[in-house]
Design an enzyme around this catalytic site. Structure first.
Site, short mmCIF file in Angstrom:
data_model
loop_
_atom_site.label_atom_id
_atom_site.label_comp_id
_atom_site.label_asym_id
_atom_site.label_seq_id
_atom_site.Cartn_x
_atom_site.Cartn_y
_atom_site.Cartn_z
CE1 TYR A 7 -4.88 -2.31 4.88
CE2 TYR A 7 -3.72 -0.16 4.42
CZ TYR A 7 -4.13 -1.30 4.26
OH TYR A 7 -4.29 -1.40 2.39
CB SER A 25 -0.83 0.10 1.14
OG SER A 25 -1.39 1.41 1.33
N1 NAP Z 1 -8.50 -0.31 -1.88
C1 NAP Z 1 -7.47 0.49 -1.46
O1 NAP Z 1 -7.48 1.90 -1.34
C2 NAP Z 1 -6.17 -0.27 -1.06
C3 NAP Z 1 -5.13 0.64 -1.13
C4 NAP Z 1 -3.75 0.02 -0.95
C5 NAP Z 1 -3.72 -1.50 -0.57
N2 NAP Z 1 -4.81 -2.07 -0.78
C6 NAP Z 1 -4.74 -3.40 -0.52
O2 NAP Z 1 -5.27 -3.97 -1.86
C7 NAP Z 1 -5.62 -5.48 -1.35
C8 NAP Z 1 -6.99 -5.79 -1.96
O3 NAP Z 1 -7.94 -4.96 -1.08
P1 NAP Z 1 -9.31 -4.26 -1.98
O4 NAP Z 1 -8.99 -2.99 -1.83
O5 NAP Z 1 -9.57 -4.70 -3.21
O6 NAP Z 1 -10.13 -4.67 -0.57
P2 NAP Z 1 -11.38 -5.70 -0.70
O7 NAP Z 1 -12.34 -5.60 -1.92
O8 NAP Z 1 -11.92 -5.69 0.67
O9 NAP Z 1 -10.54 -6.99 -0.76
C9 NAP Z 1 -10.01 -7.85 0.23
C10 NAP Z 1 -10.12 -9.41 -0.08
O10 NAP Z 1 -9.28 -9.90 1.00
C11 NAP Z 1 -10.34 -11.00 1.42
N3 NAP Z 1 -9.74 -11.21 2.69
C12 NAP Z 1 -9.96 -10.27 3.78
N4 NAP Z 1 -9.48 -11.26 4.98
C13 NAP Z 1 -9.33 -12.42 4.29
C14 NAP Z 1 -8.87 -13.68 5.29
N5 NAP Z 1 -8.92 -13.38 6.43
N6 NAP Z 1 -8.73 -14.80 4.47
C15 NAP Z 1 -9.09 -14.90 3.34
N7 NAP Z 1 -9.56 -13.79 2.56
C16 NAP Z 1 -9.48 -12.74 3.10
C17 NAP Z 1 -11.63 -10.57 1.30
O11 NAP Z 1 -12.50 -11.60 1.10
P3 NAP Z 1 -13.51 -12.13 2.36
O12 NAP Z 1 -13.88 -10.75 3.36
O13 NAP Z 1 -14.64 -12.89 1.90
O14 NAP Z 1 -12.50 -13.03 3.16
C18 NAP Z 1 -11.59 -9.47 0.03
O15 NAP Z 1 -12.04 -10.46 -1.08
C19 NAP Z 1 -5.49 -5.46 0.24
O16 NAP Z 1 -4.27 -6.13 0.61
C20 NAP Z 1 -5.54 -4.09 0.62
O17 NAP Z 1 -5.04 -3.84 1.71
C21 NAP Z 1 -6.01 -1.51 -0.93
#
Ligand code: NAP
Length: 247
Positions: free
Chosen positions: A155, A142
């Site tokens: 986080y 991130s």
């Molecule tokens: N969106 C942003 O602004 C942003 C910025 C920087 C970095 N990121 C990173 O990008 C990555 C994807 O995030 P996103 O933004 O796409 O959010 P998201 O849509 O909430 O995706 C996160 C995914 O991780 C899965 N997950 C969470 N906890 C889990 C667990 N214990 N076991 C298995 N799966 C799990 C969730 O599925 P379930 O809940 O069904 O388990 C969900 O599908 C993350 O690492 C996040 O930190 C996002």
């Protein structure tokens, strides 16, 4: 990396950034396995991206990671890419947290999902990956790894840890043939942290469309917009960003 002939274990691929990447890897000709806790979301992802393979798994649990790695390799012996994408984001006011085990368990779980799971899955899969053709480990960190959002302290720290680990992993694996890459998202419009919290951010398709060509071109660390600035910024620039972002 080549985008078209991989077998990829992509954690958390049922929603958000993971689903957008999965969709594009499948369109390019790769086989993609995704996992998550919510079976319903995995089913919806399979409907949207025919050909996806799905596993219900809670990556907070070490035993579940062991089982996921075992099952994925048993089902797909040609698995050559681990893409650590799953993550959660909690807002914690550190001075207000109750000093009890229930509160600590929620904090510990965030570290387990965001930091322990990528480390553990890498450890579990390195022996398998090093026997594959064009093996790759990709960690999704991130922009907050470089300049934290104080409201999401665990986080931000877990992502800083993941960035640091990625550098060490890349160095240690340099003679094994396993390439180690990092995707550094800026704010992207997903449900991370809860619906609506990222409505202001970059559209997920725009982000995914920008990232994959850069991975294909051989870049090891790929940011976008503010996270591209952050990953390359000086300490003085990061301090200014911290003050502005947390004002
Ligand atoms: N969106 C942003 O602004 C942003 C910025 C920087 C970095 N990121 C990173 O990008 C990555 C994807 O995030 P996103 O933004 O796409 O959010 P998201 O849509 O909430 O995706 C996160 C995914 O991780 C899965 N997950 C969470 N906890 C889990 C667990 N214990 N076991 C298995 N799966 C799990 C969730 O599925 P379930 O809940 O069904 O388990 C969900 O599908 C993350 O690492 C996040 O930190 C996002």
């Amino acid at each position: 990396m080549n985008l078209s002939s991989n077998t990829i274990l992509l954690t958390g691929g049922a929603t958000g950034i993971g689903l957008a990447l999965a969709e594009r890897f499948v369109a390019a000709g790769s086989t993609v396995l995704i996992c998550g806790r919510r079976a319903e979301r995995l089913r919806e992802a399979r409907q949207r991206v025919p050909g996806l393979h799905t596993y219900v798994c809670d990556l907070a649990s070490a035993a579940a990671r062991v089982e996921l790695a075992r099952q994925a390799v048993a089902d797909f012996p040609g698995l050559n890419v681990l893409l650590n994408n799953a993550g959660v984001q909690n807002r914690f006011a550190l001075a207000e947290l109750p000093a009890d085990l229930v509160a600590w368990e929620r904090q510990r779980e965030e570290i387990a999902i965001n930091l322990e799971a990528p480390m553990h899955l890498a450890a579990l899969l390195i022996p398998h990956l090093r026997r594959q053709r064009e093996p790759v480990i990709i960690n999704v960190s991130s922009g907050l790894a470089f300049s934290p959002m104080a409201a999401a302290p665990l986080y931000s720290a877990s992502k800083a840890g993941l960035h640091s680990f990625t550098l060490s992993l890349r160095h240690q694996l340099r003679e094994t043939g396993i390439r180690v890459l990092e995707i550094v998202p800026p704010g992207v419009n997903t449900d991370l942290g809860g619906p609506g919290l990222h409505d202001w951010a970059v559209p997920v398709a725009e982000f995914a469309d920008a990232v994959l060509p850069r991975l294909a071109a051989g870049e090891e660390e790929v940011g976008y917009g503010t996270s591209e600035f952050g990953r390359l910024a000086s300490r003085a620039e990061l301090d200014a960003k911290f003050r502005q972002f947390n004002a």
